[in-house]
Scaffold this motif. Structure first.
Motif, PDB file in Angstrom:
ATOM      1  N   LEU A   1       0.795  -0.973  -0.170  1.00  0.00           N
ATOM      2  CA  LEU A   1      -0.173   0.133   0.206  1.00  0.00           C
ATOM      3  C   LEU A   1       0.883   1.322  -0.226  1.00  0.00           C
ATOM      4  O   LEU A   1       0.672   2.168  -0.636  1.00  0.00           O
ATOM      5  N   SER A   2       1.963   1.230   0.261  1.00  0.00           N
ATOM      6  CA  SER A   2       2.427   2.212   0.582  1.00  0.00           C
ATOM      7  C   SER A   2       4.138   1.702   0.513  1.00  0.00           C
ATOM      8  O   SER A   2       4.717   0.907   1.185  1.00  0.00           O
ATOM      9  N   LEU A   3       5.098   3.508   0.071  1.00  0.00           N
ATOM     10  CA  LEU A   3       6.877   2.682   0.109  1.00  0.00           C
ATOM     11  C   LEU A   3       7.048   4.418   0.165  1.00  0.00           C
ATOM     12  O   LEU A   3       6.441   4.771  -0.252  1.00  0.00           O
TER      13      LEU A   3
ATOM     14  N   LEU B   1       3.263   8.503   4.826  1.00  0.00           N
ATOM     15  CA  LEU B   1       2.684   8.350   3.601  1.00  0.00           C
ATOM     16  C   LEU B   1       1.630   6.430   3.826  1.00  0.00           C
ATOM     17  O   LEU B   1       2.463   6.123   4.198  1.00  0.00           O
ATOM     18  N   LEU B   2       0.236   7.108   3.635  1.00  0.00           N
ATOM     19  CA  LEU B   2      -0.197   5.856   4.316  1.00  0.00           C
ATOM     20  C   LEU B   2      -0.955   5.662   3.003  1.00  0.00           C
ATOM     21  O   LEU B   2      -0.326   4.590   2.131  1.00  0.00           O
TER      22      LEU B   2
ATOM     23  N   GLN C   1      10.096   3.192   5.243  1.00  0.00           N
ATOM     24  CA  GLN C   1       8.802   1.988   5.391  1.00  0.00           C
ATOM     25  C   GLN C   1       7.859   1.866   4.477  1.00  0.00           C
ATOM     26  O   GLN C   1       8.270   1.723   3.659  1.00  0.00           O
ATOM     27  N   CYS C   2       7.166   0.618   4.742  1.00  0.00           N
ATOM     28  CA  CYS C   2       6.669  -0.540   3.433  1.00  0.00           C
ATOM     29  C   CYS C   2       5.773  -1.031   4.438  1.00  0.00           C
ATOM     30  O   CYS C   2       5.346  -0.909   5.797  1.00  0.00           O
ATOM     31  N   ILE C   3       3.874  -0.647   4.061  1.00  0.00           N
ATOM     32  CA  ILE C   3       3.302  -1.390   4.506  1.00  0.00           C
ATOM     33  C   ILE C   3       2.629  -2.219   3.508  1.00  0.00           C
ATOM     34  O   ILE C   3       2.752  -2.249   2.512  1.00  0.00           O
ATOM     35  N   PHE C   4       2.072  -2.929   3.832  1.00  0.00           N
ATOM     36  CA  PHE C   4       2.127  -4.448   3.490  1.00  0.00           C
ATOM     37  C   PHE C   4       0.647  -5.072   4.480  1.00  0.00           C
ATOM     38  O   PHE C   4       0.005  -5.682   5.500  1.00  0.00           O
TER      39      PHE C   4
ATOM     40  N   LYS D   1       6.834  -1.985  -6.730  1.00  0.00           N
ATOM     41  CA  LYS D   1       6.008  -0.093  -6.294  1.00  0.00           C
ATOM     42  C   LYS D   1       4.568  -0.067  -5.692  1.00  0.00           C
ATOM     43  O   LYS D   1       4.491  -1.888  -5.481  1.00  0.00           O
ATOM     44  N   ILE D   2       4.249   0.598  -4.941  1.00  0.00           N
ATOM     45  CA  ILE D   2       3.297   0.550  -4.378  1.00  0.00           C
ATOM     46  C   ILE D   2       1.950  -0.139  -5.528  1.00  0.00           C
ATOM     47  O   ILE D   2       1.677   0.088  -6.882  1.00  0.00           O
TER      48      ILE D   2
END
Length: 394
Positions: A158-160, A169-170, A210-213, A373-374
């Motif tokens: 979702l975010s990088l 960044l969310l 940060q990275c969101i999975f 990538k997102i």
């Protein structure tokens, strides 16, 4: 509320609520416990009415509800999503008749895109829904190169982004607050000084990323170590259990920092790393393989309004006050076993019930390169997703 006023007036004491509650029993009609007595001016005598009882009870519970919602931490006790998640968890533990398992699990797999080829046993051998949700998968190849980070879970990215301030960044157009996410303290701001103190390799000109999975209901629900890591501390923050679907985030961009979560802190060959496991609606249960006694989504009786945040030091094996600084003494990871919990790349860290979210915050050199990538779909420990420069190869 009108009914409450009438009962207070009839109790003979307008100024003391305690007296009202003590004498409230006298207002109940002995012939009908669900009716309240009140003074009827027209008749000049006491009358009873179910409507008065209804309005009194409704007013009382509304007052109690809004009082609870305005009380810090105690509001979690009246959160519908927490209750619903606990009920869902109980239902998911109910054994399913063997004759129905293949059909039910097959329909679920078709609806949510479960990759059945990954499963290690026939569908009829899963006894409960929870057993199926937290299923094992067949062994996957692990990229053992030290300059490579792996995806911690089967998920959608979702975010990088690089982390340069407390706001991260969310999704496009929305941010979350990193300090509150990691600590559970709304006033804790991870400003430039805090972020710099988190680094373990500052002399090497590193940065934080940060990275969101996001894990969908059909994904493999266990999560793994993205690289060799020495875990030192963790925070368990009790909170809400609201949905974390991508479509819900614009409506509630603070959901990550308000939902229940576990944040573990440690060091990798690249420097600082924190992995945050965020709970969600129907996903109140998060299990860590290295801390079996940790219970998430506690019952109402177990939610202490003064202790909704607990911190544990893996280096001493003791509960600790919530630490104010996120920096820890520098040690060589994976060598000082007595200084924490050592996990090798690809080791299982824990599991979610249903789907949820993993947030990865880590230190890396300036030349860091994303291989994803997102919006990409990734699978844990199967492909190279996040790569560091070749200077870290051996």
């Amino acid at each position: 509320l009108v009914g409450s006023e009438m009962c207070i007036r009839d109790s003979g004491d307008m100024s003391k609520w305690s007296s009202f509650f003590k004498r409230a029993g006298n207002l109940v009609d002995p012939k009908d416990p669900t009716a309240y007595r009140y003074w009827d001016k027209a008749k000049g005598t006491f009358s009873s009415s179910k409507k008065v009882f209804f309005f009194t009870a409704t007013g009382y519970f509304l007052l109690m509800y809004y009082w609870a919602k305005s009380t810090p931490q105690f509001e979690y006790k009246v959160s519908f999503t927490r209750w619903a998640s606990r009920v869902t968890g109980k239902i998911a533990q109910i054994p399913i008749p063997a004759s129905l398992r293949s059909t039910l699990f097959g329909l679920y797999a078709k609806s949510y895109g479960v990759i059945l080829e990954d499963i290690t046993k026939p569908l009829e051998e899963f006894t409960t829904f929870n057993d199926f949700f937290t299923r094992e998968v067949k062994p996957r190849p692990i990229d053992a190169r030290p300059n490579v980070l792996l995806s911690p879970a089967d998920s959608k990215i979702l975010s990088l982004s690089e982390v340069t301030e407390d706001s991260c960044l969310l999704i496009k157009g929305f941010t979350y607050q990193l300090g509150e996410l990691l600590t559970g303290e709304p006033t804790y701001v991870a400003g430039p000084k805090v972020l710099e103190s988190m680094k373990k390799r500052p002399e090497e000109k590193t940065k934080l990323y940060q990275c969101i999975f996001y894990l969908a209901p059909g994904d493999y629900h266990r999560f793994h170590a993205p690289t060799d890591i020495l875990l030192r501390k963790r925070n368990h923050i009790t909170g809400y259990l609201e949905p974390v679907k991508e479509s819900f985030l614009p409506k509630r961009p603070t959901v990550y920092q308000k939902n229940e979560r576990i944040a573990v802190f440690g060091e990798t060959p690249f420097g600082f790393m924190s992995v945050i496991f965020v709970g969600a609606l129907n996903v109140g249960s998060i299990t860590l393989t290295f801390e079996k006694d940790l219970k998430t989504n506690p019952s109402i009786a177990d939610v202490d309004k003064h202790k909704n945040i607990s911190a544990f030091d893996y280096t001493t094996g003791k509960q600790i006050p919530l630490f104010e600084k996120l920096d820890v003494p520098r040690e060589e990871p994976a060598k000082v076993v007595s200084q924490g919990i050592v996990l090798k790349k690809g080791d299982e860290m824990g599991r979610f019930n249903l789907g949820s979210t993993v947030v990865l915050v880590f230190e890396a050199p300036e030349q860091f390169k994303w291989n994803v990538k997102i919006g990409d779909r990734v699978r844990t420990v199967s492909y190279t997703h996040l790569t560091l420069p070749t200077i870290y190869s051996v």
